[in-house]
Design a protein around this motif. Structure first.
Motif, mmCIF file in Angstrom:
data_model
loop_
_atom_site.group_PDB
_atom_site.id
_atom_site.type_symbol
_atom_site.label_atom_id
_atom_site.label_comp_id
_atom_site.label_asym_id
_atom_site.label_seq_id
_atom_site.Cartn_x
_atom_site.Cartn_y
_atom_site.Cartn_z
ATOM 1 N N UNK A 164 11.421 16.754 -0.384
ATOM 2 C CA UNK A 164 12.766 16.195 -0.377
ATOM 3 C C UNK A 164 13.573 16.848 0.738
ATOM 4 N N UNK A 165 14.681 16.222 1.069
ATOM 5 C CA UNK A 165 15.564 16.781 2.091
ATOM 6 C C UNK A 165 15.939 18.215 1.737
ATOM 7 N N UNK A 166 16.042 19.091 2.721
ATOM 8 C CA UNK A 166 16.346 20.497 2.420
ATOM 9 C C UNK A 166 17.774 20.728 1.949
ATOM 10 N N UNK A 167 18.653 19.734 2.133
ATOM 11 C CA UNK A 167 20.056 19.925 1.774
ATOM 12 C C UNK A 167 20.435 19.306 0.428
ATOM 13 N N UNK A 168 19.452 18.863 -0.362
ATOM 14 C CA UNK A 168 19.792 18.275 -1.656
ATOM 15 C C UNK A 168 20.373 19.356 -2.564
ATOM 16 N N UNK A 169 21.336 18.947 -3.385
ATOM 17 C CA UNK A 169 21.974 19.937 -4.246
ATOM 18 C C UNK A 169 22.720 19.320 -5.400
ATOM 19 N N UNK A 170 23.866 19.908 -5.722
ATOM 20 C CA UNK A 170 24.599 19.531 -6.924
ATOM 21 C C UNK A 170 25.105 18.088 -6.877
ATOM 22 N N UNK A 171 25.606 17.658 -5.739
ATOM 23 C CA UNK A 171 26.147 16.297 -5.637
ATOM 24 C C UNK A 171 25.060 15.274 -5.957
ATOM 25 N N UNK A 172 23.891 15.451 -5.361
ATOM 26 C CA UNK A 172 22.796 14.515 -5.617
ATOM 27 C C UNK A 172 22.370 14.560 -7.080
ATOM 28 N N UNK A 173 22.379 15.750 -7.678
ATOM 29 C CA UNK A 173 21.986 15.880 -9.083
ATOM 30 C C UNK A 173 22.950 15.127 -9.991
ATOM 31 N N UNK A 174 24.258 15.261 -9.745
ATOM 32 C CA UNK A 174 25.234 14.518 -10.550
ATOM 33 C C UNK A 174 25.109 13.013 -10.314
ATOM 34 N N UNK A 175 24.826 12.609 -9.082
ATOM 35 C CA UNK A 175 24.671 11.187 -8.785
ATOM 36 C C UNK A 175 23.484 10.604 -9.544
ATOM 37 N N UNK A 176 22.377 11.322 -9.566
ATOM 38 C CA UNK A 176 21.199 10.852 -10.302
ATOM 39 C C UNK A 176 21.495 10.801 -11.795
ATOM 40 N N UNK A 177 22.182 11.813 -12.309
ATOM 41 C CA UNK A 177 22.531 11.822 -13.731
ATOM 42 C C UNK A 177 23.393 10.614 -14.078
ATOM 43 N N UNK A 178 24.379 10.316 -13.239
ATOM 44 C CA UNK A 178 25.231 9.160 -13.497
ATOM 45 C C UNK A 178 24.446 7.860 -13.479
ATOM 46 N N UNK A 179 23.547 7.725 -12.529
ATOM 47 C CA UNK A 179 22.704 6.535 -12.469
ATOM 48 C C UNK A 179 21.865 6.404 -13.736
#
Length: 214
Positions: A164-179
């Motif tokens: 995965x991209x090296x910069x994935x973090x909290x924002x992406x995690x919340x976005x996936x949770x919302x989806x």
């Protein structure tokens, strides 16, 4: 220390907030506690928190009123414990599928598909968790924070493995949770027998296209 005193002392934090109720030492105690939590899920899910009484829960569970107070001090406490318990059930259902997935992107696919399967079987979770925002806001926020923490850990592992991209973090995690939450609502609760594997595969394209290492 008896099962009763251990449960009450371990399940109460300063200020009256509750965490998961630890399992009693005896098989009978474990069955009773499980029965109370399952009955609470049915009653709160069908009636809502305010319309449900402790006697409704004990009647459905088939236990005496005194047995309730062996494990919980109030209706509010069993509700908090139920939110924590349902969160743990989701984790227990999803984790084996995630661990069996061959790579990071497949783990997100497996997590969503198994979550949709869980929600289809336990549709009342949405009413209970939504009501927790007002009845037990600390338990409500903890449910989502721990869920997102698990997703974030998976994403970090995927980044460290170069998948995965090296910069994935909290924002992406919340976005996936919302989806995942809203897909669960649409297809797990409001669904009409859709193929959950297909739904998860379509949604996972967003994750794949957005998070894959370039």
């Amino acid at each position: 220390m008896s099962d009763a005193s251990r449960t009450q002392s371990a399940s109460t934090r300063p200020g009256g907030d509750t965490t998961a109720v630890p399992a009693p030492k005896t098989e009978r105690g474990r069955r009773t506690l499980r029965g109370l939590l399952d009955a609470a899920a049915q009653e709160f899910g069908a009636r809502g928190f305010h319309a449900t009484g402790i006697t409704d829960i004990t009647r459905r569970a088939g236990v005496a009123l005194g047995s309730f107070y062996t494990y919980f001090a109030s209706k509010e406490e069993v509700f908090r414990a139920l939110v924590t318990d349902m969160s743990a059930q989701v984790k227990s259902h999803v984790t084996p599928h995630v661990l069996a997935a061959p790579d990071a992107l497949a783990r997100e696919h497996a997590a969503l598909e198994s979550y949709l399967d869980f929600v289809t079987r336990h549709q009342l979770i949405y009413r209970i968790i939504d009501e927790a925002e007002f009845v037990a806001p600390d338990a409500y926020s903890e449910h989502y924070k721990t869920t997102v923490a698990r997703i974030a850990a998976r994403l970090q592992a995927g980044a460290e493995q170069g998948e995965m991209r090296p910069d994935v973090g909290e924002v992406e995690a919340w976005a996936i949770a919302g989806m995942n939450v809203f897909l669960g609502l649409r297809y797990g609760v409001w669904g009409n027998g859709e193929d959950m594997a297909d739904i998860a595969a379509q949604a996972n394209k967003l994750v794949t296209d957005g998070l894959r290492a370039r």
